[in-house]
Design a protein around this motif. Structure first.
Motif, PDB file in Angstrom:
ATOM      1  N   GLY A  83      38.919  31.336  47.959  1.00 13.40           N
ATOM      2  CA  GLY A  83      37.674  30.590  47.905  1.00 13.40           C
ATOM      3  C   GLY A  83      37.285  30.058  49.272  1.00 13.40           C
ATOM      4  N   SER A  90      34.658  18.298  43.948  1.00 16.88           N
ATOM      5  CA  SER A  90      34.271  19.626  43.475  1.00 16.88           C
ATOM      6  C   SER A  90      32.769  19.677  43.287  1.00 16.88           C
ATOM      7  N   ARG A  94      31.526  22.101  41.370  1.00 13.73           N
ATOM      8  CA  ARG A  94      31.358  22.890  40.159  1.00 13.73           C
ATOM      9  C   ARG A  94      30.844  22.018  39.017  1.00 13.73           C
ATOM     10  N   ASP A 151      28.582  34.282  42.488  1.00 17.28           N
ATOM     11  CA  ASP A 151      27.522  33.280  42.307  1.00 17.28           C
ATOM     12  C   ASP A 151      28.033  32.184  41.371  1.00 17.28           C
ATOM     13  N   THR A 152      28.620  31.135  41.940  1.00 15.96           N
ATOM     14  CA  THR A 152      29.200  30.071  41.107  1.00 15.96           C
ATOM     15  C   THR A 152      28.126  29.294  40.355  1.00 15.96           C
ATOM     16  N   ASP A 153      26.936  29.158  40.931  1.00 19.83           N
ATOM     17  CA  ASP A 153      25.860  28.463  40.216  1.00 19.83           C
ATOM     18  C   ASP A 153      25.488  29.222  38.944  1.00 19.83           C
ATOM     19  N   VAL A 169      27.474  31.118  37.232  1.00 21.80           N
ATOM     20  CA  VAL A 169      28.582  30.905  36.301  1.00 21.80           C
ATOM     21  C   VAL A 169      28.436  29.561  35.602  1.00 21.80           C
ATOM     22  N   ASP A 170      28.171  28.523  36.381  1.00 21.23           N
ATOM     23  CA  ASP A 170      28.043  27.182  35.798  1.00 21.23           C
ATOM     24  C   ASP A 170      26.892  27.116  34.801  1.00 21.23           C
ATOM     25  N   THR A 173      34.045  40.975  40.012  1.00 17.60           N
ATOM     26  CA  THR A 173      34.796  39.869  39.443  1.00 17.60           C
ATOM     27  C   THR A 173      36.265  40.116  39.672  1.00 17.60           C
TER      28      THR A 173
END
Length: 396
Positions: A37, A74, A76, A175-177, A179-180, A382
């Motif tokens: 990360g 974090s 997230r 793209d963590t956004d 995912v969230d 992924t």
């Protein structure tokens, strides 16, 4: 032990083919400290089979992610139903949820579901014709397990495609956004379904699931979390299992032709197909709660630990010639479903769905080949799972 300076699990080459990376890391040391990360974080990656099997059962490796991240800054914003699933907990919370989930996937329950699964496959393949092209992923590997697990949980047909799309987004490594956002859409939607079922007496699959949860002593948040886990894990990895298996067989035409001639060999071939290209590349998060030693490597307390079934299944010390698909190999020791108390409870259902889908393909279209070059399929970006974005087939 030398550590790579770049996160090896985020290299574009890794997404296309992780096995050269896994081989290189395992040859250096089967337990390595790697960057992961952003922000300079590091983790230990386990790529050897004996070491992975040992780590899967070590109680000093906790799956309680909330405990690890408590107090850490974090950015997230995962929905609690996704961030606190059974896969992110230790006993006794894990034990209570697993006790509810396990009866859904017993050999007897899966045997009862086989006619339904066969009917779903028949419906999905009803428009397939020799001489045409289909996308195995979009036309079979995605809708089959989605339909089955949604039927098992009593999710309305009108919701299934939407939930499948959100589940797909959960595994986006880039793209963590995204995912969230997907986690909140799934969590909020399942919360509404559970609350509606509570307010509306009935005797369908969802009401049956809720009664089992009540008998198991689960609270509302745990019920939604378990439903989310079963929905997401119950179809995402099975989709990849089917897609990866078909691709492996068509890249080895002699193996595919052999199953076409003798479809009854399919159940015995599933372990080798799972080993050869595991739908689970890196298992979900663990962290060390105290100092421990794995594979001769000291792991300090407080570190993330990543176990890679995809790498362990290609360990040449356990599976000679691991890059060769060998349907006669005894591959029962593969770790694609995990090992220990967190071993996938849905493994019997995943095997049944893959078996029925493969049998239908080889018996109805024995001359099927890849529609493009063997190296052309596009893989999803992924690192947790390994699966295809699509697989065009020329039916024959």
């Amino acid at each position: 032990m030398t550590s790579p300076r770049q996160d090896p699990l985020r290299d574009p080459r890794f997404f296309a083919d992780p096995y050269p990376t896994y081989d290189r890391l395992r040859e250096g040391c089967p337990v390595q400290r790697i960057p992961t990360g952003s922000g300079g974080r590091e983790a230990y990656l386990i790529t050897g089979h004996p070491e992975a099997r040992e780590a899967f059962t070590d109680p000093r490796l906790s799956k309680d992610t909330a405990r690890f991240f408590a107090g850490l800054a974090s950015t997230r914003d995962l929905h609690p139903a996704i961030s606190r699933t059974m896969l992110a907990s230790d006993p006794p919370a894990h034990t209570r949820q697993r006790r509810v989930a396990t009866p859904l996937f017993t050999a007897g329950r899966v045997r009862e579901l086989r006619p339904y699964i066969t009917g779903v496959v028949d419906d999905l393949m009803s428009t397939w014709r020799p001489g045409t092209e289909v996308d195995l992923v979009a036309d079979l590997a995605v809708p089959l397990p989605v339909t089955v697990v949604c039927e098992l949980l009593g999710v309305p047909e009108s919701d299934r495609a939407t939930l499948a799309g959100w589940s797909h987004d959960l595994f986006d490594a880039t793209d963590t956004d995204r995912v969230d956002r997907a986690s909140h859409r799934i969590g909020d939607h399942l919360t509404r379904l559970v609350d509606t079922a509570r307010a509306t007496p009935g005797d369908g699959p969802l009401h049956s699931f809720l009664r089992g949860c009540d008998d198991g002593g689960l609270d509302r948040d745990e019920i939604v979390s378990l439903a989310a886990l079963l929905l997401v894990a119950g179809h995402e990895t099975t989709t990849h299992f089917i897609g990866n298996a078909v691709l492996a067989l068509l890249r080895h035409p002699e193996a595919f032709d052999r199953l076409c001639r003798a479809p009854d060999l399919i159940p015995g071939a599933l372990d080798e197909l799972l080993r050869f290209d595991s739908p689970v590349s890196v298992a979900t998060f663990r962290h060390s709660t105290e100092d421990l030693r794995v594979g001769g490597v000291d792991i300090p307390a407080g570190f993330p630990v990543l176990i890679a079934p995809g790498a362990a299944n290609r360990d040449p010390a356990v599976f000679p010639g691991p890059g060769r698909l060998d349907l006669d190999r005894d591959a029962g020791g593969h770790l694609s479903f995990g090992h220990g108390i967190h071993r996938c409870p849905g493994a019997p259902l995943a095997r049944a769905e893959a078996e029925i889908a493969l049998r239908a393909l080889v018996t109805r279209f024995p001359g099927t080949r890849l529609a493009g070059p063997p190296e052309s399929p596009v893989w999803r970006r992924t690192r947790l799972t390994r699966g295809l974005a699509g697989l065009p087939l020329a039916l024959a």
